[in-house]
Each structure stands twice: as structure tokens, then as C-alpha cells.
Write a protein that holds these residues in place. Sequence first.
Motif, PDB file in Angstrom:
ATOM      1  N   ASN A  61      -6.618  10.415  -0.251  1.00 32.49           N
ATOM      2  CA  ASN A  61      -6.705   9.308  -1.210  1.00 32.49           C
ATOM      3  C   ASN A  61      -6.225   9.770  -2.587  1.00 32.49           C
ATOM      4  O   ASN A  61      -6.137  10.973  -2.863  1.00 32.49           O
ATOM      5  N   ASN A 117     -15.003   1.851   2.432  1.00 33.89           N
ATOM      6  CA  ASN A 117     -13.977   0.889   2.035  1.00 33.89           C
ATOM      7  C   ASN A 117     -14.609  -0.497   2.120  1.00 33.89           C
ATOM      8  O   ASN A 117     -15.349  -0.769   3.070  1.00 33.89           O
ATOM      9  N   GLU A 120     -10.506  -0.036  -1.761  1.00 33.68           N
ATOM     10  CA  GLU A 120     -10.497   1.172  -0.924  1.00 33.68           C
ATOM     11  C   GLU A 120     -11.272   2.327  -1.545  1.00 33.68           C
ATOM     12  O   GLU A 120     -11.138   2.607  -2.750  1.00 33.68           O
ATOM     13  N   ARG A 121     -12.031   2.994  -0.700  1.00 29.64           N
ATOM     14  CA  ARG A 121     -12.694   4.245  -1.082  1.00 29.64           C
ATOM     15  C   ARG A 121     -11.629   5.209  -1.622  1.00 29.64           C
ATOM     16  O   ARG A 121     -10.589   5.401  -1.004  1.00 29.64           O
ATOM     17  N   ASN A 134     -12.391   5.671   9.929  1.00 28.39           N
ATOM     18  CA  ASN A 134     -12.912   5.681   8.548  1.00 28.39           C
ATOM     19  C   ASN A 134     -13.880   4.496   8.379  1.00 28.39           C
ATOM     20  O   ASN A 134     -13.845   3.533   9.148  1.00 28.39           O
ATOM     21  N   ASN A 155      -8.364   8.245   8.466  1.00 27.98           N
ATOM     22  CA  ASN A 155      -7.422   7.299   9.060  1.00 27.98           C
ATOM     23  C   ASN A 155      -6.796   6.435   7.981  1.00 27.98           C
ATOM     24  O   ASN A 155      -7.410   6.189   6.938  1.00 27.98           O
ATOM     25  N   CYS A 156      -5.580   5.945   8.252  1.00 24.51           N
ATOM     26  CA  CYS A 156      -4.901   5.022   7.329  1.00 24.51           C
ATOM     27  C   CYS A 156      -3.904   4.216   8.144  1.00 24.51           C
ATOM     28  O   CYS A 156      -2.921   4.776   8.656  1.00 24.51           O
ATOM     29  N   GLY A 157      -4.151   2.928   8.296  1.00 28.21           N
ATOM     30  CA  GLY A 157      -3.322   2.085   9.165  1.00 28.21           C
ATOM     31  C   GLY A 157      -1.920   1.880   8.627  1.00 28.21           C
ATOM     32  O   GLY A 157      -0.923   2.075   9.346  1.00 28.21           O
ATOM     33  N   ASN A 158      -1.800   1.487   7.351  1.00 28.14           N
ATOM     34  CA  ASN A 158      -0.458   1.292   6.777  1.00 28.14           C
ATOM     35  C   ASN A 158       0.283   2.624   6.731  1.00 28.14           C
ATOM     36  O   ASN A 158       1.501   2.675   6.916  1.00 28.14           O
ATOM     37  N   ALA A 194      -2.822  -3.849   0.291  1.00 28.78           N
ATOM     38  CA  ALA A 194      -3.055  -4.036   1.731  1.00 28.78           C
ATOM     39  C   ALA A 194      -3.791  -2.818   2.262  1.00 28.78           C
ATOM     40  O   ALA A 194      -3.616  -1.721   1.740  1.00 28.78           O
ATOM     41  N   CYS A 195      -4.587  -3.023   3.306  1.00 30.14           N
ATOM     42  CA  CYS A 195      -5.270  -1.892   3.944  1.00 30.14           C
ATOM     43  C   CYS A 195      -5.270  -2.156   5.457  1.00 30.14           C
ATOM     44  O   CYS A 195      -5.870  -3.145   5.909  1.00 30.14           O
ATOM     45  N   GLY A 196      -4.583  -1.310   6.214  1.00 30.74           N
ATOM     46  CA  GLY A 196      -4.440  -1.525   7.661  1.00 30.74           C
ATOM     47  C   GLY A 196      -5.749  -1.364   8.404  1.00 30.74           C
ATOM     48  O   GLY A 196      -6.120  -2.208   9.236  1.00 30.74           O
ATOM     49  N   THR A 197      -6.481  -0.268   8.110  1.00 32.15           N
ATOM     50  CA  THR A 197      -7.763  -0.087   8.799  1.00 32.15           C
ATOM     51  C   THR A 197      -8.742  -1.177   8.347  1.00 32.15           C
ATOM     52  O   THR A 197      -9.575  -1.636   9.132  1.00 32.15           O
ATOM     53  N   VAL A 222      -9.118  11.984   4.134  1.00 33.81           N
ATOM     54  CA  VAL A 222      -9.788  10.942   4.922  1.00 33.81           C
ATOM     55  C   VAL A 222      -9.297  10.944   6.371  1.00 33.81           C
ATOM     56  O   VAL A 222      -8.328  11.614   6.718  1.00 33.81           O
ATOM     57  N   GLN A 278      -2.103   6.669  -1.391  1.00 32.11           N
ATOM     58  CA  GLN A 278      -2.445   7.790  -0.505  1.00 32.11           C
ATOM     59  C   GLN A 278      -1.251   8.746  -0.388  1.00 32.11           C
ATOM     60  O   GLN A 278      -0.092   8.317  -0.444  1.00 32.11           O
ATOM     61  N   ASN A 287       0.925  -1.156   0.000  1.00 26.40           N
ATOM     62  CA  ASN A 287       0.000   0.000   0.000  1.00 26.40           C
ATOM     63  C   ASN A 287       0.959   1.199   0.000  1.00 26.40           C
ATOM     64  O   ASN A 287       1.686   1.419   0.962  1.00 26.40           O
TER      65      ASN A 287
HETATM   66  N1  LIG Z   1      -9.023   4.637   1.465  1.00 26.63           N
HETATM   67  C1  LIG Z   1      -9.180   4.842   2.886  1.00 26.63           C
HETATM   68  C2  LIG Z   1      -7.992   5.521   3.516  1.00 26.63           C
HETATM   69  C3  LIG Z   1      -6.707   4.721   3.448  1.00 26.63           C
HETATM   70  C4  LIG Z   1      -6.729   3.395   4.235  1.00 26.63           C
HETATM   71  C5  LIG Z   1      -5.410   2.699   4.193  1.00 26.63           C
HETATM   72  N2  LIG Z   1      -4.838   2.308   3.008  1.00 26.63           N
HETATM   73  C6  LIG Z   1      -5.096   1.835   5.397  1.00 26.63           C
HETATM   74  O1  LIG Z   1      -4.023   1.192   5.396  1.00 26.63           O
HETATM   75  O2  LIG Z   1      -5.825   1.850   6.377  1.00 26.63           O
HETATM   76  C7  LIG Z   1     -10.453   5.675   3.149  1.00 26.63           C
HETATM   77  O3  LIG Z   1     -10.938   6.364   2.232  1.00 26.63           O
HETATM   78  O4  LIG Z   1     -10.952   5.644   4.269  1.00 26.63           O
END
Ligand SMILES: N[C@@H](CCC[C@H](N)C(=O)O)C(=O)O
Length: 277
Positions: free
Chosen positions: A66, A192, A210-211, A159, A74-77, A218-221, A72, A46, A13
Motif C-alpha cells: 500500500n 478496507n 482502502e486500508r 485481505n 491481495n489486490c484485484g485491480n 476502484a478496488c477489485g477485492t 498486503v 499500490q 486504481n
Molecule cells: N488496500 C488493500 C490492498 C489493495 C486492494 C486493491 N486496490 C484492489 O483492487 O483489490 C488492502 O490493504 O488490503
Amino acid sequence: MLLHFTKMHGLGNDFMVIDLITQRARLRDEQVRQLADRRFGVGFDQLLVVEPPRDPDMDFRYRIFNADGSEVENCGNGARCFARFVLDQRLTHKREIRVETAGGPLTLKVNDDDQVTVDMGAPRFSPATLPFDATEDRPLHALEVDGETYEIGAVSMGNPHAVLRVRSVDSAPVERLGPAIEAHPRFPRRVNVGFMQVVSPHEIHLRVFERGSGETLACGTGACAAVASGIRQGLLQSPVTVHLRGGDLRIEWPGEEAPLMMTGPAERVFEGRIALA
Ligand SMILES: N[C@@H](CCC[C@H](N)C(=O)O)C(=O)O
């Protein structure tokens, strides 16, 4: 004006990270979209912007955009990459860092093995927190998409996330259902969309559409939301290893109001300078 940036990724990501503590810039939505373009720009899922905190109890303010230019919560990664970035750039010497985000404060810890653990806060299931148009707070909600009904978990990690259980992530209809659920009218701020395959109570596979960025590696959140929803449904037990296309995350959640803890890597790829159009 030339803007210095660092390209980073967390399990594929990928991010453009800009320090707006030692540099000045104001980015318009269309500039973010141009920078995000993988052919005409730097290319990223992002953009992460590091700013001084507004709250004196915090170390930094961290803003997330984004690829479509939307800001946005939050973003975990991104949070893990952010922590590595501020240490590598010597913006702090602390290995435990408190940051303001649009989704609330986060605490990030850079471990001795350079993996980063993020206290992601407690998941929220009430539909209003996403927001999601539903009257009751339930583990699963029926959602109609193109004449078919799907059962989704609705989770806010700051998010919004919809989590759909699938038999196999390899055959999951991510390209078709991802955009349809992302823009579903019952999610007025979009959402998302996670496709979760349960392997065992401690192991899942996950793909996330992902939104504002499309499917990422990968998406952490998204991983936190899937684990929270899976535990709430009685399918999973903490800790859970989440296999994403770009690699693995470890998620721990004792339940209720306790925070979710996410541990994983953060990598620097290259640095550059770019003129803003
Ligand atoms: N696309 C998400 C924001 C990014 C999330 C991310 N890649 C993660 O790792 O959490 C949104 O629009 O909420």
C-alpha cells in the motif's frame, strides 16, 4: 542505482510496477512511502513487485504494498495489471498465469479483447479470517463507531473488507466513516471499507476507502467483497456489474465454495527510471 518501472492502472486504481526478475532491489517501507508520494515521488495507490515464484508450480510471485508502505495479501485491480505487465514485458507468453500472493495462489487469464479475468478464490466470512473481533459468523454485524451503530458485512478476499450498505454513494460519509472503520479496534489488522448502493440484483455502485491508501477510484477485492456480501444477504444475484468511480467491473459468484470471477481492464500509462534514495 536506476530502477526501471511501469506506471499502470485498473479503473483509475493506480500502480507502480517493478520487475525484480531482471533487476535487483530491496525496498524499505519509507522508500515505498516516498515513491507513493504524488508530489515528491512517482505517485500510486499500490506498488506491485514481480518476483520469481518460490513454488515451482507457479509462474510468478506477486507482492503488493500500500501507499503507506504496508505489505498486503491481495489486490484485484493490481492482479489484472500484473497479468498485462508480465505479457507486455515478455516475461511470459502464457495468457493464463498462476501467481503466488501473500493471500494465496491466483489464476489470471488475459482474454482476446485484452480484458483480464481473475479467479479470486472463494470469499471467507468467518470473523477470524479477516481478522474481526466477533463471536459469530453472520451476514451482518453491528459495529459501533463514534456512538452510532452500523450494520456491516465482514468478508475476507485474502485481505479484509467491511461492507456497509448506503442509500447513495454520492452522499455516503466516506471521508468520515472510512478512516474510523479502517482503524476500528475490532479489526486488529485494519480493514478496507466499502460503501455499497444496490441499484438492482445485478447492479451496484461502490466506493471503497482502502486500508493504507485512502479512497481509491476502484478496488477489485472491494468489488468482490461487496458482491459476496450482497449475495449472502439475498440482495444480489450473479452476475453483478459494479460501478466504481473509475469504471465498471463484472463479478460472478455461484455461491458457497465456488471462486469469485472478476473481469475488467488493465492499462499501461508510462514507463520510467528512478534513482532509489
Ligand atoms: N488496500 C488493500 C490492498 C489493495 C486492494 C486493491 N486496490 C484492489 O483492487 O483489490 C488492502 O490493504 O488490503
